[in-house]
Design a protein around this motif. Structure first.
Motif, PDB file in Angstrom:
ATOM      1  N   VAL A   7       0.854  -1.187   0.000  1.00 54.71           N
ATOM      2  CA  VAL A   7       0.000   0.000   0.000  1.00 54.71           C
ATOM      3  C   VAL A   7       0.891   1.238   0.000  1.00 54.71           C
ATOM      4  O   VAL A   7       1.673   1.443   0.934  1.00 54.71           O
ATOM      5  CB  VAL A   7      -0.922   0.028   1.236  1.00 54.71           C
ATOM      6  N   ASP A  17      -6.187   3.746   6.681  1.00 54.49           N
ATOM      7  CA  ASP A  17      -7.392   2.936   6.857  1.00 54.49           C
ATOM      8  C   ASP A  17      -7.299   1.661   6.026  1.00 54.49           C
ATOM      9  O   ASP A  17      -7.733   0.588   6.455  1.00 54.49           O
ATOM     10  CB  ASP A  17      -8.625   3.735   6.463  1.00 54.49           C
ATOM     11  N   THR A  18      -6.706   1.769   4.849  1.00 52.91           N
ATOM     12  CA  THR A  18      -6.502   0.590   4.000  1.00 52.91           C
ATOM     13  C   THR A  18      -5.580  -0.407   4.680  1.00 52.91           C
ATOM     14  O   THR A  18      -5.865  -1.612   4.733  1.00 52.91           O
ATOM     15  CB  THR A  18      -5.924   1.011   2.639  1.00 52.91           C
ATOM     16  N   LYS A  21      -7.449  -2.145   7.694  1.00 53.84           N
ATOM     17  CA  LYS A  21      -8.515  -3.093   7.347  1.00 53.84           C
ATOM     18  C   LYS A  21      -7.984  -4.315   6.606  1.00 53.84           C
ATOM     19  O   LYS A  21      -8.473  -5.436   6.818  1.00 53.84           O
ATOM     20  CB  LYS A  21      -9.599  -2.378   6.533  1.00 53.84           C
ATOM     21  N   LEU A  22      -6.971  -4.137   5.763  1.00 53.01           N
ATOM     22  CA  LEU A  22      -6.400  -5.300   5.087  1.00 53.01           C
ATOM     23  C   LEU A  22      -5.669  -6.201   6.071  1.00 53.01           C
ATOM     24  O   LEU A  22      -5.706  -7.434   5.947  1.00 53.01           O
ATOM     25  CB  LEU A  22      -5.452  -4.859   3.971  1.00 53.01           C
ATOM     26  N   ILE A  77      -1.579  -1.435  -4.164  1.00 58.67           N
ATOM     27  CA  ILE A  77      -2.617  -0.416  -4.112  1.00 58.67           C
ATOM     28  C   ILE A  77      -1.934   0.944  -4.119  1.00 58.67           C
ATOM     29  O   ILE A  77      -1.272   1.333  -3.158  1.00 58.67           O
ATOM     30  CB  ILE A  77      -3.514  -0.579  -2.870  1.00 58.67           C
ATOM     31  N   THR A 193     -13.671   6.551   3.748  1.00 58.81           N
ATOM     32  CA  THR A 193     -12.533   5.701   3.411  1.00 58.81           C
ATOM     33  C   THR A 193     -12.917   4.224   3.478  1.00 58.81           C
ATOM     34  O   THR A 193     -12.442   3.422   2.683  1.00 58.81           O
ATOM     35  CB  THR A 193     -11.344   5.978   4.340  1.00 58.81           C
ATOM     36  N   SER A 194     -13.799   3.877   4.408  1.00 57.81           N
ATOM     37  CA  SER A 194     -14.200   2.472   4.545  1.00 57.81           C
ATOM     38  C   SER A 194     -14.918   1.975   3.291  1.00 57.81           C
ATOM     39  O   SER A 194     -14.787   0.799   2.916  1.00 57.81           O
ATOM     40  CB  SER A 194     -15.101   2.293   5.774  1.00 57.81           C
ATOM     41  N   VAL A 197     -12.221   1.207   0.781  1.00 58.02           N
ATOM     42  CA  VAL A 197     -11.500  -0.022   1.129  1.00 58.02           C
ATOM     43  C   VAL A 197     -12.333  -1.242   0.770  1.00 58.02           C
ATOM     44  O   VAL A 197     -11.789  -2.256   0.325  1.00 58.02           O
ATOM     45  CB  VAL A 197     -11.105  -0.032   2.617  1.00 58.02           C
ATOM     46  N   MET A 200     -11.668  -1.956  -2.729  1.00 56.11           N
ATOM     47  CA  MET A 200     -10.340  -2.563  -2.879  1.00 56.11           C
ATOM     48  C   MET A 200     -10.384  -4.055  -2.545  1.00 56.11           C
ATOM     49  O   MET A 200      -9.810  -4.882  -3.266  1.00 56.11           O
ATOM     50  CB  MET A 200      -9.342  -1.873  -1.957  1.00 56.11           C
TER      51      MET A 200
END
Length: 229
Positions: A7, A17-18, A21-22, A77, A193-194, A197, A200
């Motif tokens: 990322v 945030d990415t 969460k990933l 990403i 942002t969620s 994601v 993504m």
């Protein structure tokens, strides 16, 4: 074996945030940061600090470091970038070159480097709806993000079938900085942002493997999120 996701722009609101969460989705995540790494630690997360991806050598070295440590890279990403608001009357060629460097060169260099370590995988580029319909004050930004779109389209037709290349085109992202910069704006249509994601994660999933050369428009109404995160 966990899939390794790189990322870029990992310290920004969307990038962080990415990463979070990933990591919680059980990917192995490597965040690339232009400055110091963010204050977020997780067993699935590592960072590469002080890397300017607009410089080819730094991008090559960063991606090689990921490959040397983890082997195969599954996902990239490309979030790293920046924004300025200036009318064309006030915009200089230096402004355009700076935006091109931040928004296109970073993506181009990271992608070219990562492709050397991908035999299957997913590339996800963050564009902008302004690249399709630029508003006032967005000339330099829109020019650079338009290049991201055209690159995504071309690369999606050049990669093998095992590698997909897609783009997400957010409108205004609901971040603390944007709220600070636009205190009087109506934020009801801003994209969280969620939500981005989730898109993504869809592209990273087995189901998302059918999508290639796709442009997901990132407005609040258009991006409902195809999976849960």
């Amino acid at each position: 074996m966990k899939k390794v996701i790189v990322v870029t722009g990992a310290t920004g609101a969307l990038g962080l945030d990415t990463v979070k969460k990933l990591a919680r989705k059980n990917f192995t995540v490597v965040g690339i940061c232009r400055g110091k790494m963010p204050d977020f630690e997780h067993d699935n997360v590592s960072y590469i600090e002080n890397c300017d991806l607009s410089i080819k050598e730094q991008a090559d070295n960063a991606i090689a470091e990921v490959a040397n440590q983890h082997g195969h890279i599954f996902g990239l990403i490309n979030i790293a970038g920046g924004f300025i608001w200036k009318t064309i009357a006030d915009t200089t060629m230096e402004d355009i070159e700076n935006q091109f460097s931040m928004n296109f060169k970073t993506m181009f260099n990271a992608t070219k480097a990562a492709l050397d370590y991908m035999y299957d995988g997913r590339i996800i580029n963050i564009g902008a709806t302004g690249a399709i319909n630029a508003d006032q004050g967005m000339a330099a930004y829109a020019i650079s993000k338009s290049a991201v779109l055209r690159f995504t389209e071309a690369l999606s037709k050049e990669t093998p079938e095992t590698i997909t290349v897609n783009a997400i085109l957010p409108s205004i992202i609901d971040t603390p900085q944007n709220r600070k910069d636009m205190p009087d704006a109506d934020t009801s249509e801003w994209v969280k942002t969620s939500t981005l994601v989730r898109e993504m994660v869809y592209y990273l999933s087995d189901e998302g493997a059918v999508s290639n050369g796709e442009m997901s428009l990132g407005t609040a109404d258009q991006l409902k999120g195809r999976v849960n995160v």
